[in-house]
Design a protein around this motif. Structure first.
Motif, PDB file in Angstrom:
ATOM      1  N   VAL A 155       8.741   1.904   6.967  1.00 12.54           N
ATOM      2  CA  VAL A 155       8.095   2.141   5.676  1.00 12.54           C
ATOM      3  C   VAL A 155       9.173   2.368   4.624  1.00 12.54           C
ATOM      4  O   VAL A 155      10.306   2.733   4.944  1.00 12.54           O
ATOM      5  CB  VAL A 155       7.140   3.367   5.715  1.00 12.54           C
ATOM      6  N   ASP A 158       7.987   8.003   2.709  1.00 12.26           N
ATOM      7  CA  ASP A 158       7.141   8.896   3.493  1.00 12.26           C
ATOM      8  C   ASP A 158       6.681  10.009   2.549  1.00 12.26           C
ATOM      9  O   ASP A 158       7.508  10.790   2.067  1.00 12.26           O
ATOM     10  CB  ASP A 158       7.947   9.455   4.671  1.00 12.26           C
ATOM     11  N   ARG A 212       5.531  -0.378   0.964  1.00 12.31           N
ATOM     12  CA  ARG A 212       4.825   0.192   2.114  1.00 12.31           C
ATOM     13  C   ARG A 212       5.133   1.682   2.187  1.00 12.31           C
ATOM     14  O   ARG A 212       6.287   2.092   2.248  1.00 12.31           O
ATOM     15  CB  ARG A 212       5.226  -0.515   3.403  1.00 12.31           C
ATOM     16  N   ARG A 214       4.095   5.603   3.951  1.00 15.16           N
ATOM     17  CA  ARG A 214       3.391   6.444   4.920  1.00 15.16           C
ATOM     18  C   ARG A 214       2.826   7.628   4.161  1.00 15.16           C
ATOM     19  O   ARG A 214       3.573   8.391   3.538  1.00 15.16           O
ATOM     20  CB  ARG A 214       4.332   6.924   6.021  1.00 15.16           C
ATOM     21  N   ASP A 264      -2.632  10.318   9.200  1.00 17.75           N
ATOM     22  CA  ASP A 264      -1.453   9.566   8.778  1.00 17.75           C
ATOM     23  C   ASP A 264      -1.874   8.139   8.508  1.00 17.75           C
ATOM     24  O   ASP A 264      -2.447   7.474   9.389  1.00 17.75           O
ATOM     25  CB  ASP A 264      -0.384   9.585   9.877  1.00 17.75           C
ATOM     26  N   ILE A 266      -0.548   4.296   6.975  1.00 17.43           N
ATOM     27  CA  ILE A 266       0.474   3.396   6.451  1.00 17.43           C
ATOM     28  C   ILE A 266      -0.238   2.438   5.516  1.00 17.43           C
ATOM     29  O   ILE A 266      -1.212   1.791   5.903  1.00 17.43           O
ATOM     30  CB  ILE A 266       1.212   2.646   7.578  1.00 17.43           C
ATOM     31  N   PRO A 308       1.424  -2.923  10.586  1.00 16.56           N
ATOM     32  CA  PRO A 308       2.435  -2.075  11.229  1.00 16.56           C
ATOM     33  C   PRO A 308       2.207  -1.958  12.725  1.00 16.56           C
ATOM     34  O   PRO A 308       1.098  -2.146  13.233  1.00 16.56           O
ATOM     35  CB  PRO A 308       2.243  -0.721  10.533  1.00 16.56           C
TER      36      PRO A 308
END
Length: 462
Positions: A155, A158, A212, A214, A264, A266, A308
């Motif tokens: 990613v 974060d 991208r 998280r 969580d 993505i 992912p």
């Protein structure tokens, strides 16, 4: 001055962005100090709020460490009341679980307590007060705990988003009291009139198209069930309550996050520059408002990336063998409009009116509050099937300390590992877990007003 309402839209145009004490999202010091602080939770023009904090910020400082590391924190209590810290979702030694009166004595004002444990599981967790939690968490005593995998996902960023709400008097800026309000305790719990992310009512992110991210979402609210939706992003769920899914699941429609639950995600930013993007929240009138705005500027890549890969699994996550599982039943009773006749409280059977006169409204398996004897005494390694019957008219976020469990679905399959599950009225559910962590472990509703007024029990593993 008009009263605060639930979202930034209703706070009124023209109010400047709040000057908020931001969380110290960096490596924390060895000491973690519980103390009072003044924080501008509401927009400028409203008074600041006196909070109870860890190290002076709302939320508390991010604690971040690699999987397998040893975490050491000395809680220093600079408050004028006793407190303790629970490390929510981490499968640690029982002596470090932080439940005052069960796993440790409360930490008195001016005293300290050393927490020292190994972090066996990667994932998104959090820490919060576990002495008079209903009030202490509502006043601000919580923070994120992130345990990083050895092999991090691919990613670009974060981001930790700690969702919360606060019930504030708009005239004084202080928290509305009493915290033990009978209406809140006997109904859905303490729900705030101001909602925010990472201590801000106007939380925002910037991103590029095809970037991208998280997103680690933590519901730190006392009672609010967040119903969320992605805007201008395509996403996958990769973990629940810290535990990785076997394979990423495409986010379609709503994301429901009960108190204490984590998810969580993505996500890939799909919005064009200048187009709306972010995290939307459902309101009581079924409208949607931005909980976290995202400003999209520029492009990270020409095209989106493939889906992912799954996160690496945590240890001790095999499916339980149900063939020899022990079956136990737990009825959830009480609250307004439910007609509980009686229950045991402090060794005495009392009628509902007598319980109410003592500030108690809820029962688990006929018991109000934590008794001297456990709900179940389990042998280490034993597999348990726990059937929950919600005989109330309210939802309950049921949290098990020390271990994770799986829901047994109607088709016989087992759901993903969780430490908190949302139980809906008149919808029985069953969970299964292996009692592999010795000690005295709390099981309670994480609508914290419900836990404080009866919906708390414990199991013993030996």
């Amino acid at each position: 001055m008009t009263g605060l309402t639930m979202t930034r839209r209703a706070l009124g145009a023209g109010l400047a962005a709040a000057a908020v004490v931001r969380p110290a999202f960096a490596k924390s010091a060895t000491e973690l100090t519980a103390r009072k602080a003044s924080v501008q939770l509401a927009p400028e023009g409203y008074p600041a709020t006196e909070v109870w904090s860890y190290d002076g910020s709302i939320p508390g400082p991010m604690i971040r460490a690699p999987q397998g590391a040893r975490l050491q924190r000395r809680l220093v209590n600079a408050l004028d009341v006793s407190t303790s810290v629970h490390w929510h979702g981490i499968r640690i030694d029982n002596a470090m679980d932080g439940v005052a009166g069960l796993t440790q004595s409360p930490v008195a004002p001016g005293a300290s307590f050393d927490y020292d444990f190994t972090l066996p599981d990667a994932g998104t967790y959090w820490y919060h007060a576990h002495t008079n939690s209903m009030e202490q968490v509502a006043r601000g005593l919580s923070g994120p705990l992130i345990v990083d995998e050895a092999d991090a996902p691919d990613v670009d960023r974060d981001e930790v988003l700690m969702l919360d709400d606060w019930l504030i008097d708009p005239e004084t800026g202080g928290f509305m009291e009493p915290f033990a309000h009978p209406m809140m305790m006997s109904h859905g719990g303490r729900t705030g009139n101001l909602v925010g992310v990472n201590g801000r009512f106007d939380f925002a992110l910037t991103a590029q198209r095809h970037e991208r991210l998280r997103l680690r979402l933590i519901n730190a609210a006392n009672a609010r069930i967040f119903v969320l939706r992605l805007q201008g992003m395509a996403g996958w769920t990769v973990a629940l309550d810290g535990m990785p899914l076997r394979a990423p699941e495409t986010v379609e429609g709503e994301i429901v996050l009960a108190p204490a639950q984590r998810v969580d995600l993505i996500v890939d930013v799909t919005a064009e520059e200048g187009s709306p993007a972010g995290l939307l929240m459902s309101q009581d009138d079924d409208s949607w408002v931005a909980l976290a705005d995202m400003t999209v500027s520029g492009s990270r890549a020409r095209v989106a990336r493939p889906a992912p890969a799954a996160l690496p699994p945590n240890p001790r996550t095999d499916l339980p063998d149900l063939a020899q599982a022990r079956q136990v039943e737990m009825a959830m009773e009480g609250g307004a409009m439910a007609g509980m006749e009686s229950a045991l409280f402090e060794g005495e059977r009392l009628g509902f009116r007598e319980l109410v006169s003592r500030g108690q409204f809820w029962a688990l398996a006929g018991q109000v509050g934590r008794s001297d004897t456990p709900f179940a005494s389990l042998s280490r390694g034993e597999t348990v099937r726990l059937r929950l019957s919600n005989d109330t008219v309210f939802p309950h976020a049921m949290h098990l300390h020390g271990m994770h469990f799986r829901e047994l679905r109607g088709d016989g399959s087992l759901g993903p590992l969780r430490d908190t599950i949302l139980s809906l009225p008149q919808e029985p559910l069953e969970i299964a877990f292996v009692a592999d962590n010795p000690g005295k472990w709390l099981f309670h509703c994480h609508m914290l007003a419900h836990a404080a007024s009866g919906m708390t029990t414990w199991i013993e593993v030996a």
